[in-house]
Structures are given as C-alpha cells and as structure tokens.
Design a protein around this motif. Structure first.
Motif, PDB file in Angstrom:
ATOM      1  N   GLU A  99      81.818  25.035  65.719  1.00  9.02           N
ATOM      2  CA  GLU A  99      82.188  25.735  66.967  1.00  9.02           C
ATOM      3  C   GLU A  99      83.285  24.956  67.696  1.00  9.02           C
ATOM      4  O   GLU A  99      84.257  25.536  68.186  1.00  9.02           O
ATOM      5  CB  GLU A  99      80.952  25.908  67.857  1.00  9.02           C
ATOM      6  N   LEU A 100      83.137  23.639  67.747  1.00  8.68           N
ATOM      7  CA  LEU A 100      84.149  22.786  68.388  1.00  8.68           C
ATOM      8  C   LEU A 100      85.475  22.893  67.640  1.00  8.68           C
ATOM      9  O   LEU A 100      86.544  22.983  68.256  1.00  8.68           O
ATOM     10  CB  LEU A 100      83.659  21.332  68.411  1.00  8.68           C
ATOM     11  N   GLY A 101      85.414  22.917  66.318  1.00  6.95           N
ATOM     12  CA  GLY A 101      86.617  23.056  65.507  1.00  6.95           C
ATOM     13  C   GLY A 101      87.296  24.395  65.716  1.00  6.95           C
ATOM     14  O   GLY A 101      88.521  24.485  65.786  1.00  6.95           O
ATOM     15  N   ARG A 102      86.489  25.472  65.812  1.00  7.94           N
ATOM     16  CA  ARG A 102      87.069  26.801  66.064  1.00  7.94           C
ATOM     17  C   ARG A 102      87.751  26.834  67.434  1.00  7.94           C
ATOM     18  O   ARG A 102      88.799  27.455  67.598  1.00  7.94           O
ATOM     19  CB  ARG A 102      85.997  27.882  65.966  1.00  7.94           C
ATOM     20  N   GLU A 103      87.147  26.153  68.399  1.00  7.40           N
ATOM     21  CA  GLU A 103      87.731  26.123  69.747  1.00  7.40           C
ATOM     22  C   GLU A 103      89.104  25.459  69.730  1.00  7.40           C
ATOM     23  O   GLU A 103      90.074  26.017  70.264  1.00  7.40           O
ATOM     24  CB  GLU A 103      86.790  25.381  70.687  1.00  7.40           C
ATOM     25  N   ILE A 104      89.215  24.290  69.108  1.00  9.29           N
ATOM     26  CA  ILE A 104      90.521  23.614  69.097  1.00  9.29           C
ATOM     27  C   ILE A 104      91.497  24.347  68.175  1.00  9.29           C
ATOM     28  O   ILE A 104      92.693  24.390  68.455  1.00  9.29           O
ATOM     29  CB  ILE A 104      90.398  22.109  68.728  1.00  9.29           C
ATOM     30  N   ALA A 105      91.005  24.969  67.113  1.00 15.22           N
ATOM     31  CA  ALA A 105      91.884  25.744  66.236  1.00 15.22           C
ATOM     32  C   ALA A 105      92.517  26.904  67.003  1.00 15.22           C
ATOM     33  O   ALA A 105      93.699  27.215  66.820  1.00 15.22           O
ATOM     34  CB  ALA A 105      91.110  26.248  65.018  1.00 15.22           C
ATOM     35  N   GLU A 106      91.742  27.545  67.867  1.00 14.69           N
ATOM     36  CA  GLU A 106      92.287  28.624  68.706  1.00 14.69           C
ATOM     37  C   GLU A 106      93.352  28.080  69.647  1.00 14.69           C
ATOM     38  O   GLU A 106      94.366  28.732  69.891  1.00 14.69           O
ATOM     39  CB  GLU A 106      91.181  29.301  69.513  1.00 14.69           C
ATOM     40  N   GLU A 107      93.111  26.894  70.184  1.00 14.79           N
ATOM     41  CA  GLU A 107      94.063  26.290  71.121  1.00 14.79           C
ATOM     42  C   GLU A 107      95.390  25.953  70.445  1.00 14.79           C
ATOM     43  O   GLU A 107      96.409  25.831  71.120  1.00 14.79           O
ATOM     44  CB  GLU A 107      93.466  25.030  71.762  1.00 14.79           C
ATOM     45  N   THR A 108      95.389  25.794  69.122  1.00  9.69           N
ATOM     46  CA  THR A 108      96.634  25.463  68.418  1.00  9.69           C
ATOM     47  C   THR A 108      97.512  26.681  68.163  1.00  9.69           C
ATOM     48  O   THR A 108      98.657  26.535  67.768  1.00  9.69           O
ATOM     49  CB  THR A 108      96.344  24.776  67.059  1.00  9.69           C
ATOM     50  N   ARG A 109      96.984  27.881  68.395  1.00 12.03           N
ATOM     51  CA  ARG A 109      97.761  29.105  68.134  1.00 12.03           C
ATOM     52  C   ARG A 109      99.105  29.103  68.862  1.00 12.03           C
ATOM     53  O   ARG A 109     100.130  29.452  68.277  1.00 12.03           O
ATOM     54  CB  ARG A 109      96.981  30.345  68.536  1.00 12.03           C
TER      55      ARG A 109
END
Length: 139
Positions: A99-109
């Motif tokens: 979940e934490l990884g998905r959150e930061i992955a979204e922030e990299t968009r």
C-alpha cells in the motif's frame, strides 16, 4: 510549571526538513530518489506484480546485482512485498507494491509525465551547454 512546559516542548517531535542532514526523512528521500527505485515503482505500478526476470526486462539496463539490491532496499522500506509460492516448481517468487509502495508510485506520475513532456527541451539545453563549454575550453 514553566520547566514542565519547557521539557514538553523539547520532547515534541521536530518538523521534518529534508535539507537538514540529520533529519530522519533525509535517508528515506535519498532511497526514493534513486533512479532504479523510481523506475521500479513505475514498472510495478504499470505492470503489476512481476517475477524477478520480468522486472529485469522491464527496467532495461539494470544489472542483476543492482536489481537485487534495489528490491532489498524497497522491501526493507516497506514499498515492495516479496511473495513465494512454494507449490510451484520451481518456486514462484513475485514482487509487488505494498500500500505504501502504491502511494509513492502514484506520486511519481507527475514526475514521469513532466519528464516525458520536457525531455527534448532538457536535451536541447544540454547540447547548448556542451557547445558553450566546448568553445570556452578551446580558448
């Protein structure tokens, strides 16, 4: 009473400041700013859970050693989950975002979109810089 208030103030958490070398957020930021971490976040965000060999192919140019190191760092930081299905032969090892990884992955968009949009401009600036500095070095 004033002393108790003073001690309460000193024990309260200090605000995070990435520019302060002693700030605990600094080492997290440094890990996240690594090019392979950012590229792996993009690959896992877009491609979902992947095997080691799939990740290596998707990241074009990463060595096995660097891939292993990056995965361990990301797993330690709570961004990637390594799961093993021992029933498969050979055992199936998959890597996916937490979940934490998905959150930061979204922030990299936004960073990815900007990079794709402005890469040509950056390359032009580099070429102009290199030309200016090649001329000044010949003098």
């Amino acid at each position: 009473m004033a002393q108790a208030e003073g001690s309460a103030i000193s024990s309260s958490p200090r605000p995070m400041d990435l520019l302060d070398a002693r700030c605990p957020s600094r080492d997290v930021f440094v890990d996240l700013a690594d090019k392979w971490v950012l590229l792996m976040l993009v690959s896992l965000r877009e491609g979902g859970d992947q095997r080691y060999s799939e990740l290596q192919r998707s990241l074009g140019g990463i060595s096995r050693k660097m891939l292993s190191q990056t995965l361990r760092t990301m797993e330690r930081d709570g961004l990637v989950l390594r799961s093993v299905n021992p029933q498969a032969s050979p055992p199936l090892v998959m890597y996916g975002l937490t979940e934490l990884g998905r959150e930061i992955a979204e922030e990299t968009r936004a960073l990815c979109a900007w990079t794709e949009k402005r890469a040509a401009t950056v390359h032009e600036a580099r070429a102009a810089y290199d030309l200016r500095h090649a001329v000044s070095q010949e003098d």
